[in-house]
Design an enzyme around this catalytic site. Sequence first.
Site, short mmCIF file in Angstrom:
data_model
loop_
_atom_site.label_atom_id
_atom_site.label_comp_id
_atom_site.label_asym_id
_atom_site.label_seq_id
_atom_site.Cartn_x
_atom_site.Cartn_y
_atom_site.Cartn_z
N CYS A 188 9.58 28.23 44.85
CA CYS A 188 10.43 28.65 45.96
C CYS A 188 9.87 28.20 47.30
O CYS A 188 8.82 27.60 47.37
CB CYS A 188 10.57 30.16 45.98
SG CYS A 188 11.12 30.85 44.43
N GLY A 245 13.96 24.88 46.52
CA GLY A 245 14.80 25.86 45.84
C GLY A 245 16.24 25.73 46.28
O GLY A 245 16.54 25.78 47.47
N ASN A 295 6.57 32.96 47.09
CA ASN A 295 6.58 31.69 46.36
C ASN A 295 5.39 31.68 45.41
O ASN A 295 4.26 31.88 45.84
CB ASN A 295 6.49 30.52 47.36
CG ASN A 295 6.21 29.18 46.69
OD1 ASN A 295 5.58 28.33 47.30
ND2 ASN A 295 6.67 28.98 45.48
N GLY A 296 5.66 31.45 44.15
CA GLY A 296 4.58 31.40 43.18
C GLY A 296 5.00 32.09 41.90
O GLY A 296 6.19 32.26 41.64
N TYR A 356 5.03 15.72 43.10
CA TYR A 356 6.49 15.85 43.08
C TYR A 356 7.06 16.87 44.07
O TYR A 356 8.06 16.61 44.72
CB TYR A 356 6.95 16.23 41.67
CG TYR A 356 8.43 16.51 41.56
CD1 TYR A 356 9.34 15.46 41.47
CD2 TYR A 356 8.92 17.81 41.55
CE1 TYR A 356 10.70 15.71 41.38
CE2 TYR A 356 10.28 18.06 41.46
CZ TYR A 356 11.17 17.01 41.37
OH TYR A 356 12.50 17.25 41.29
P1 AMP Z 1 12.43 14.93 32.27
O1 AMP Z 1 11.26 14.09 31.83
O2 AMP Z 1 13.74 14.36 31.92
O3 AMP Z 1 12.29 16.35 31.80
O4 AMP Z 1 12.42 15.02 33.87
C1 AMP Z 1 11.44 14.42 34.61
C2 AMP Z 1 11.88 14.24 36.04
O5 AMP Z 1 12.19 15.48 36.64
C3 AMP Z 1 10.75 13.62 36.82
O6 AMP Z 1 11.02 12.28 37.03
C4 AMP Z 1 10.70 14.37 38.12
O7 AMP Z 1 11.27 13.61 39.16
C5 AMP Z 1 11.50 15.62 37.88
N1 AMP Z 1 10.64 16.81 37.76
C6 AMP Z 1 9.41 16.89 37.28
N2 AMP Z 1 8.96 18.17 37.31
C7 AMP Z 1 9.93 18.90 37.85
C8 AMP Z 1 10.08 20.27 38.16
N3 AMP Z 1 9.14 21.16 37.90
N4 AMP Z 1 11.23 20.66 38.71
C9 AMP Z 1 12.20 19.78 38.96
N5 AMP Z 1 12.13 18.48 38.69
C10 AMP Z 1 11.02 18.03 38.13
#
Ligand code: AMP
Length: 487
Positions: free
Chosen positions: A17, A43, A120-121, A260
Amino acid sequence: MSFLPEDHAPDAFREECAVFGIFGNDEAAKLTVLGLHALQHRGQEASGIATYHAGQFVCERHSGLVGDIFGGRNATRVENLKGACAIGHNRYSTSGGSGARNIQPMFADLSGGGIAIAHNGNLTNALSLREELVHQGAIFQSTSDTEVIIHLTARSSYPRLVDKLVDALKQVEGAWSLVALTPKKLIGARDPWGVRPLVLGRLGGSWILASETCALDIIGAQFERDVEPGEVIVIDKNGLNSYFPFNRRPQRFCIFEYVYFSRPDSIVEGRNIYEVRKRIGEELAREAPAKADLVVPVPDSGVPAALGYAGASGLPFDFGIIRNHYVGRTFIEPTDGIRHFGVKRKHNPNRAILDGKRVVLIDDSIVRGTTSKKIVQMVRDAGAAEVHFRVASPPTTHSCFYGVDTPYTEELLAHNMDEEEMRRFIGADSLRFVSLAGLYRATGGRNRNSAAPQFCDACFSGEYPIRLTDQHGGRKDGQLSLLADVA
Ligand code: AMP
């Protein structure tokens, strides 16, 4: 993705968040809206703002994006939020449904005054604490771990509200960066490990607390400093006071914030996210070169690393995939079926660039592999001669219990497969990940092999720095829905 049966999903107890707080500004609510808008990437499910004015807390909490909740014909909501102090929250959840009762800030009237909290956490002993509190007769209104903090605060025997809150925070384990509003004070606090970010800023005579510096930039506020791990900042009309009431712990900032989660223009723990991501790409080019014609990012998350890779390898960079910006993050769609479809809604190949080319595709991470598989196929269908997939993080082998939403460990591609199996699964000609040492080098941090790694890298190493109380003792592996377990 949903971790629970659909009817439990709205209460899923796992979220990444954003928080924002401002003290001493007549436009407090409006500035909070702007701050939350800048933090929207942390979020997108729901947002809320609480203010204190004329002896009362006022709260607006709704599902949706900040601009929709507080803009257009809903702008009147901001007018309701009178007062010179405000806190706000963006909620991220992977689950479907509104889960309205979990939207933050959470508010309660306690002896000694009211308090609103945005967090957040993720607390790793919230479930145990909650069971104990319920056993003692506590009535919970939500399934959020933030409410556990409120109950503990309410039960504290300390007379002052700030001390009550600190007393509560001494009992919780896990990762938390939070802001709290009392009738006279704005409080900011960060867990002793410093897992989640929290920064302090100034706008004229007003103090601001925010998850990331991009929320200060949008309102023209000055970045003062990071709130330190284990620090409690108390702001009132007399100014700012800083306390360190918790036992000191080794610092473990979340390395995935660099990979990310944080916004590229934010400065987190003294490092610009964009620059770190570019350096990860440079490390990747050195560690995992490819014979290719072109470096193509999976936009947007792969762009800085792809620029770094292109720079270090001498290969040209091009946008071989175009992203539609009018969809949310693929990852947070509620079901697998929709998620697959989501990739197509979000990315389209740029055939003119890809046709006949040997392409190095760069993305920030592979989690379940669903996105990568679709993207590789898409790039091949657009005529690419070869696809060499390069990942700007090590294999994600372990679930996060400190607030970044990841699937159960068993659902992670890298937990189940080695690199060659993953390559076959995503259908690439080659697949390589940056090493953990390379990732540390890119942050400019200490060597990963030192006795005390300076980041939490549990998702890549399986070394969890903070006790996982709820996840042990036969409990299911995950950041669970409280409702599902306590029923
Ligand atoms: P997938 O391997 O299809 O599950 O999704 C991977 C992609 O989702 C990555 O390329 C990231 O850009 C994105 N991603 C990675 N971790 C997260 C996360 N915790 N929340 C949202 N998106 C994520």
